[in-house]
Write a protein that holds these residues in place. Sequence first.
Motif, short mmCIF file in Angstrom:
data_model
loop_
_atom_site.label_atom_id
_atom_site.label_comp_id
_atom_site.label_asym_id
_atom_site.label_seq_id
_atom_site.Cartn_x
_atom_site.Cartn_y
_atom_site.Cartn_z
N THR A 135 6.68 16.93 26.03
CA THR A 135 5.17 17.74 25.87
C THR A 135 5.67 18.87 26.77
OG1 THR A 135 4.44 15.35 25.85
CG2 THR A 135 3.04 17.12 26.35
N VAL A 136 4.68 19.76 25.82
CA VAL A 136 4.58 21.24 26.79
C VAL A 136 3.17 21.61 26.49
CG1 VAL A 136 6.85 22.13 26.18
CG2 VAL A 136 5.00 22.50 24.62
N SER A 137 2.60 21.96 27.71
CA SER A 137 1.34 22.35 28.16
C SER A 137 1.15 23.92 28.68
CB SER A 137 0.59 21.39 29.03
OG SER A 137 0.28 20.33 28.54
N VAL A 138 0.86 24.72 27.71
CA VAL A 138 0.70 26.20 28.30
C VAL A 138 -0.56 26.53 28.96
CG1 VAL A 138 0.84 28.45 27.55
CG2 VAL A 138 2.20 26.85 26.08
N THR A 139 -0.27 26.86 30.36
CA THR A 139 -1.41 27.31 31.12
C THR A 139 -1.86 28.53 31.34
OG1 THR A 139 0.02 27.29 33.34
CG2 THR A 139 -0.83 25.17 32.62
N ALA A 140 -0.87 29.48 30.79
CA ALA A 140 -0.97 30.97 30.89
C ALA A 140 -0.08 31.69 29.74
CB ALA A 140 -0.82 31.57 32.24
N GLY A 141 -0.47 32.56 29.09
CA GLY A 141 0.25 33.25 28.30
C GLY A 141 0.41 32.52 26.98
N GLU A 142 1.65 32.76 26.15
CA GLU A 142 1.85 32.21 24.79
C GLU A 142 3.48 32.14 24.89
OE1 GLU A 142 0.56 34.75 21.35
OE2 GLU A 142 -0.63 36.01 23.15
N GLU A 155 -0.29 28.56 22.76
CA GLU A 155 -0.94 29.29 23.54
C GLU A 155 -1.66 28.71 24.68
OE1 GLU A 155 -5.13 30.58 21.73
OE2 GLU A 155 -3.10 31.22 20.42
N ALA A 156 -2.30 29.47 25.68
CA ALA A 156 -2.72 29.17 26.79
C ALA A 156 -3.98 28.06 26.42
CB ALA A 156 -3.34 29.99 27.82
N GLY A 157 -3.94 26.74 27.11
CA GLY A 157 -4.94 25.82 26.60
C GLY A 157 -4.41 24.86 25.74
N TYR A 158 -3.42 25.24 24.99
CA TYR A 158 -2.86 24.16 24.16
C TYR A 158 -1.55 23.34 24.38
CZ TYR A 158 -5.74 26.16 20.57
OH TYR A 158 -6.84 26.86 19.82
N THR A 159 -1.49 22.12 24.02
CA THR A 159 -0.55 21.24 24.11
C THR A 159 0.58 20.91 22.91
OG1 THR A 159 -1.48 20.44 26.19
CG2 THR A 159 0.28 18.78 25.62
N ALA A 160 1.69 20.58 23.07
CA ALA A 160 2.35 20.27 21.98
C ALA A 160 3.35 19.45 22.31
CB ALA A 160 3.21 21.42 21.28
N GLU A 176 2.32 38.81 27.91
CA GLU A 176 2.35 38.41 29.47
C GLU A 176 3.31 37.10 29.67
OE1 GLU A 176 -1.42 36.53 30.05
OE2 GLU A 176 -2.62 38.35 28.98
N THR A 177 3.43 36.99 30.90
CA THR A 177 4.51 35.78 31.37
C THR A 177 3.63 34.39 30.78
OG1 THR A 177 5.26 37.03 33.26
CG2 THR A 177 5.52 34.70 33.35
N CYS A 178 4.54 33.70 30.30
CA CYS A 178 4.08 32.49 30.01
C CYS A 178 4.43 31.37 31.12
CB CYS A 178 4.76 31.83 28.41
SG CYS A 178 4.15 30.25 27.94
N HIS A 179 3.23 30.44 31.40
CA HIS A 179 3.35 29.49 32.22
C HIS A 179 3.10 28.23 31.43
CE1 HIS A 179 3.88 31.94 36.00
NE2 HIS A 179 3.04 32.88 35.20
#
Length: 191
Positions: A135-142, A155-160, A176-179
């Motif tokens: 599972t990946v949850s993006v907290t910033a960036g894309e 993108e930020a705010g989404y989880t896959a 931007e940097t993706c976190h």
Amino acid sequence: MAETEAALRTLAHNVRAARTRAGLSLDELGRRAKVSKGALVALERAQGNPNFATLVRLADTLGISVSALMEGPAEGRVRVVSADAVMPLWAGEKGGEARLMLTTSGPAPVEVWRWKLEPSEEYPSHPHQSGVVETVSVTAGEMVLVVDGTEHPVEAGYTATFDGDVPHTYRGSGTETCHLIMTVHLPPGPA
């Protein structure tokens, strides 16, 4: 330097113990994990510097988590881990990194990772053992998540989430940097 040597000794002990529990010779573990016998001998002697992909292949082959290979004995009921206290297990060419923060205990452990990906930087992963779910949850960036050849923008705010037993790649996108926080859900097996 002493911290690195202690980590290597812990890794050596854990690999040898897991291999012994699994009843595998060095030759058989090497064949199954696609790691040379020489590299395994060095690893079990706390020598060398195994890369992230080697650790993942060994953990998958032994049916345990990457952190089970790297952690010493449990420290108590509650663990609080600072990202700064954890060495990156992967470092990208553009400054990205992956840190294994911790692994939950129990029959079906979950690894918790913190990732940073720079734009166009990527990490391709080989398929994991059957039953692994990521599972990946993006907290910033894309980012672009590539699973079995198909691209999925996240993108930020989404989880896959996806089954990790197919080839998959994490790629930073945008400007931007993706976190992101990644969890790896391991199937029940030996701890």
